[in-house]
Design a protein around this motif. Structure first.
Motif, PDB file in Angstrom:
ATOM      1  N   THR A  69      58.842  41.054 -20.197  1.00 41.05           N
ATOM      2  CA  THR A  69      59.431  41.565 -19.232  1.00 41.05           C
ATOM      3  C   THR A  69      58.239  42.937 -18.543  1.00 41.05           C
ATOM      4  O   THR A  69      57.866  41.775 -16.553  1.00 41.05           O
ATOM      5  CB  THR A  69      60.742  41.093 -19.094  1.00 41.05           C
ATOM      6  N   PRO A  70      58.521  43.797 -18.827  1.00 42.51           N
ATOM      7  CA  PRO A  70      58.039  44.477 -17.917  1.00 42.51           C
ATOM      8  C   PRO A  70      55.923  43.953 -17.133  1.00 42.51           C
ATOM      9  O   PRO A  70      55.706  45.098 -16.839  1.00 42.51           O
ATOM     10  CB  PRO A  70      58.003  45.674 -18.753  1.00 42.51           C
ATOM     11  N   ASN A  71      55.500  43.097 -18.492  1.00 42.26           N
ATOM     12  CA  ASN A  71      54.431  43.497 -18.544  1.00 42.26           C
ATOM     13  C   ASN A  71      53.625  41.715 -17.111  1.00 42.26           C
ATOM     14  O   ASN A  71      52.617  42.047 -16.631  1.00 42.26           O
ATOM     15  CB  ASN A  71      53.483  42.841 -19.773  1.00 42.26           C
ATOM     16  N   LEU A  72      54.984  41.392 -16.781  1.00 37.70           N
ATOM     17  CA  LEU A  72      54.346  39.994 -15.743  1.00 37.70           C
ATOM     18  C   LEU A  72      53.749  40.813 -14.728  1.00 37.70           C
ATOM     19  O   LEU A  72      52.633  39.751 -13.998  1.00 37.70           O
ATOM     20  CB  LEU A  72      55.934  39.534 -16.444  1.00 37.70           C
ATOM     21  N   GLY A  73      53.596  41.778 -14.160  1.00 41.38           N
ATOM     22  CA  GLY A  73      53.039  41.621 -12.932  1.00 41.38           C
ATOM     23  C   GLY A  73      51.799  42.092 -13.285  1.00 41.38           C
ATOM     24  O   GLY A  73      50.823  41.732 -12.453  1.00 41.38           O
ATOM     25  N   LYS A  74      51.364  42.904 -13.980  1.00 39.90           N
ATOM     26  CA  LYS A  74      50.209  43.198 -14.304  1.00 39.90           C
ATOM     27  C   LYS A  74      49.508  41.855 -14.640  1.00 39.90           C
ATOM     28  O   LYS A  74      48.408  41.913 -14.302  1.00 39.90           O
ATOM     29  CB  LYS A  74      49.977  44.172 -15.273  1.00 39.90           C
ATOM     30  N   ILE A  75      49.955  40.885 -15.231  1.00 34.14           N
ATOM     31  CA  ILE A  75      49.081  39.660 -15.896  1.00 34.14           C
ATOM     32  C   ILE A  75      48.752  39.013 -14.622  1.00 34.14           C
ATOM     33  O   ILE A  75      48.504  38.323 -14.423  1.00 34.14           O
ATOM     34  CB  ILE A  75      50.139  38.775 -17.117  1.00 34.14           C
ATOM     35  N   ALA A  76      50.084  38.982 -13.130  1.00 33.74           N
ATOM     36  CA  ALA A  76      49.618  37.932 -12.782  1.00 33.74           C
ATOM     37  C   ALA A  76      48.640  38.607 -11.671  1.00 33.74           C
ATOM     38  O   ALA A  76      47.944  37.955 -10.854  1.00 33.74           O
ATOM     39  CB  ALA A  76      50.921  38.012 -12.100  1.00 33.74           C
ATOM     40  N   ASP A  77      48.451  40.425 -11.686  1.00 33.32           N
ATOM     41  CA  ASP A  77      47.532  40.216 -10.406  1.00 33.32           C
ATOM     42  C   ASP A  77      46.448  39.799 -11.712  1.00 33.32           C
ATOM     43  O   ASP A  77      44.997  39.804 -10.147  1.00 33.32           O
ATOM     44  CB  ASP A  77      47.931  41.828 -10.973  1.00 33.32           C
ATOM     45  N   GLN A  78      46.097  39.004 -12.227  1.00 31.58           N
ATOM     46  CA  GLN A  78      44.787  39.296 -13.153  1.00 31.58           C
ATOM     47  C   GLN A  78      44.526  38.046 -12.559  1.00 31.58           C
ATOM     48  O   GLN A  78      42.919  37.268 -13.062  1.00 31.58           O
ATOM     49  CB  GLN A  78      44.573  39.109 -14.457  1.00 31.58           C
ATOM     50  N   PHE A  79      45.149  36.769 -11.898  1.00 30.14           N
ATOM     51  CA  PHE A  79      44.856  35.819 -11.119  1.00 30.14           C
ATOM     52  C   PHE A  79      45.061  36.236  -9.519  1.00 30.14           C
ATOM     53  O   PHE A  79      46.385  36.411  -9.096  1.00 30.14           O
ATOM     54  CB  PHE A  79      46.005  34.512 -11.275  1.00 30.14           C
ATOM     55  N   GLN A  80      43.622  36.180  -8.860  1.00 32.06           N
ATOM     56  CA  GLN A  80      44.154  36.804  -7.640  1.00 32.06           C
ATOM     57  C   GLN A  80      44.575  35.366  -6.850  1.00 32.06           C
ATOM     58  O   GLN A  80      45.045  35.763  -5.810  1.00 32.06           O
ATOM     59  CB  GLN A  80      41.875  37.083  -7.614  1.00 32.06           C
ATOM     60  N   VAL A  81      44.353  34.407  -6.916  1.00 30.32           N
ATOM     61  CA  VAL A  81      44.869  33.786  -5.949  1.00 30.32           C
ATOM     62  C   VAL A  81      45.469  32.027  -7.044  1.00 30.32           C
ATOM     63  O   VAL A  81      45.019  31.711  -7.806  1.00 30.32           O
ATOM     64  CB  VAL A  81      43.833  32.548  -5.627  1.00 30.32           C
ATOM     65  N   LYS A  82      46.441  32.878  -6.113  1.00 31.57           N
ATOM     66  CA  LYS A  82      48.117  31.365  -6.927  1.00 31.57           C
ATOM     67  C   LYS A  82      48.674  30.754  -5.626  1.00 31.57           C
ATOM     68  O   LYS A  82      49.450  31.840  -4.799  1.00 31.57           O
ATOM     69  CB  LYS A  82      48.626  32.023  -8.099  1.00 31.57           C
ATOM     70  N   HIS A  83      49.464  29.732  -5.554  1.00 28.38           N
ATOM     71  CA  HIS A  83      50.424  29.301  -4.347  1.00 28.38           C
ATOM     72  C   HIS A  83      50.887  28.625  -4.909  1.00 28.38           C
ATOM     73  O   HIS A  83      52.538  28.978  -3.746  1.00 28.38           O
ATOM     74  CB  HIS A  83      49.948  28.019  -3.942  1.00 28.38           C
ATOM     75  N   ILE A  84      51.518  28.385  -5.983  1.00 21.94           N
ATOM     76  CA  ILE A  84      52.970  27.950  -6.907  1.00 21.94           C
ATOM     77  C   ILE A  84      52.425  28.845  -7.811  1.00 21.94           C
ATOM     78  O   ILE A  84      51.842  28.703  -8.764  1.00 21.94           O
ATOM     79  CB  ILE A  84      52.860  26.646  -6.973  1.00 21.94           C
ATOM     80  N   SER A  85      53.913  29.199  -8.559  1.00 18.96           N
ATOM     81  CA  SER A  85      53.863  29.886  -9.820  1.00 18.96           C
ATOM     82  C   SER A  85      55.098  29.446 -10.815  1.00 18.96           C
ATOM     83  O   SER A  85      56.150  28.843 -10.150  1.00 18.96           O
ATOM     84  CB  SER A  85      54.115  31.214  -9.691  1.00 18.96           C
ATOM     85  N   LYS A  91      51.623  42.929 -29.165  1.00 18.52           N
ATOM     86  CA  LYS A  91      52.441  43.704 -29.173  1.00 18.52           C
ATOM     87  C   LYS A  91      52.440  43.935 -27.863  1.00 18.52           C
ATOM     88  O   LYS A  91      53.835  44.972 -27.462  1.00 18.52           O
ATOM     89  CB  LYS A  91      52.634  45.320 -30.240  1.00 18.52           C
ATOM     90  N   LEU A  92      52.333  43.624 -26.673  1.00 17.99           N
ATOM     91  CA  LEU A  92      52.113  44.481 -26.022  1.00 17.99           C
ATOM     92  C   LEU A  92      51.722  45.805 -25.331  1.00 17.99           C
ATOM     93  O   LEU A  92      52.654  45.920 -24.056  1.00 17.99           O
ATOM     94  CB  LEU A  92      53.295  43.636 -24.852  1.00 17.99           C
ATOM     95  N   LYS A  93      51.226  46.726 -25.902  1.00 19.18           N
ATOM     96  CA  LYS A  93      50.579  47.805 -25.825  1.00 19.18           C
ATOM     97  C   LYS A  93      49.921  47.737 -24.250  1.00 19.18           C
ATOM     98  O   LYS A  93      49.591  48.464 -23.911  1.00 19.18           O
ATOM     99  CB  LYS A  93      50.241  48.410 -26.961  1.00 19.18           C
ATOM    100  N   ILE A  94      49.163  46.810 -24.448  1.00 18.51           N
ATOM    101  CA  ILE A  94      47.687  46.677 -23.391  1.00 18.51           C
ATOM    102  C   ILE A  94      48.382  45.166 -22.416  1.00 18.51           C
ATOM    103  O   ILE A  94      48.779  44.194 -23.800  1.00 18.51           O
ATOM    104  CB  ILE A  94      46.895  46.457 -23.625  1.00 18.51           C
ATOM    105  N   PRO A  95      48.251  45.229 -21.041  1.00 23.49           N
ATOM    106  CA  PRO A  95      48.630  43.498 -20.632  1.00 23.49           C
ATOM    107  C   PRO A  95      47.447  42.500 -20.536  1.00 23.49           C
ATOM    108  O   PRO A  95      47.421  41.431 -19.890  1.00 23.49           O
ATOM    109  CB  PRO A  95      49.252  43.385 -19.262  1.00 23.49           C
ATOM    110  N   ASP A  96      46.550  42.973 -21.411  1.00 26.37           N
ATOM    111  CA  ASP A  96      45.113  42.238 -21.052  1.00 26.37           C
ATOM    112  C   ASP A  96      44.987  40.763 -21.613  1.00 26.37           C
ATOM    113  O   ASP A  96      45.985  40.346 -23.149  1.00 26.37           O
ATOM    114  CB  ASP A  96      43.741  42.964 -22.105  1.00 26.37           C
TER     115      ASP A  96
END
Length: 239
Positions: A180-196, A111-116
């Motif tokens: 959509t509003p949680n994509l930034g917080k989710i991506a931050d959990q992957f510290q290094v990425k060169h291509i998305s 339900k995406l109450k948390i982006p964990d």
């Protein structure tokens, strides 16, 4: 004179007659029994009060059992870190001697109450293995990380990383909208990425040729001679 005597006799008779009537009335009154005064009814005894019920002992409400989750490491993984420990899996992938070359994650709360996130699957078979697995995830939202080893003519090696945002075609519209509003917080959990990359179960253009072109486009002046995606999938750069 005779008349006067007559009148006196008559009066005496009347008086005597009146006295007799009075005496008779008096006798009647005396003969009648005196009526005893009515006795007041004895008051009814008041009912004894019912004893108050003893209070029932308070029953302590037992707390509802907490839902337990098994967040152990995915089966088949060399890592023993909890599925919740995304950083541990990233650190393994970023290290000089990783035990895996890709892993996938699912939303902890759909339900995406948390982006964990929770680690879902790990693998050592590289790009081909990852693609085959993602084709089975039509109903899921998945975030994954793939390691790619690059080599140049001097045999120096560097690691590159592909971050994937996967939304299967079977995912409901409302769930996509909440994502959509949680994509930034989710991506931050992957510290290094060169291509998305944004993908679905078709995994279109998610292959060594197209990924290598993306790497070359952002690689700058230093260009490797080949890209090793694991599982025997290697792309050699044309000179």
């Amino acid at each position: 004179m005779a008349d006067e005597e007559y009148d006196q006799d008559a009066e005496q008779e009347q008086e005597q007659g009146g006295d007799e009537q009075y005496d008779q009335a008096e006798e009647q009154v005396q003969d009648e029994p005196e009526q005893e005064p009515e006795q007041e009814p004895e008051p009814e005894p008041e009912p004894e009060p019912e004893p108050e019920p003893e209070p029932e002992p308070e029953q302590k409400q037992q707390a509802a059992p907490q839902e337990t989750h098994n967040y152990a490491a995915p089966s088949g993984s060399d890592l023993t870190a909890s599925k919740e420990d995304i950083k541990a899996y990233c650190d393994n992938l970023y290290s000089d001697s990783p035990s895996i070359n890709w892993f996938t994650t699912l939303l902890k709360d759909e339900k995406l109450k948390i982006p964990d996130l929770l680690v879902d699957r790990t693998g050592k078979g590289g790009l081909p293995e990852l693609v085959e697995y993602m084709k089975t995830q039509k109903s899921n939202i998945v975030f994954f990380l793939l390691r790619v080893n690059t080599y140049d003519d001097e045999q120096s090696s560097r690691a590159k990383f592909v971050y994937g945002r996967f939304v299967g075609t079977g995912v409901k519209f409302m769930q996509k909208a909440k994502l959509t509003p949680n994509l930034g917080k989710i991506a931050d959990q992957f510290q290094v990425k060169h291509i998305s990359k944004d993908m679905d179960e078709e995994m279109k253009n998610f292959d060594a040729i197209n990924l290598s072109k993306d790497f070359l486009r952002i690689g700058g002046a230093h260009k490797p001679s080949r890209y090793d995606y694991g599982g025997g999938d290697v792309y050699s750069v044309q000179k």
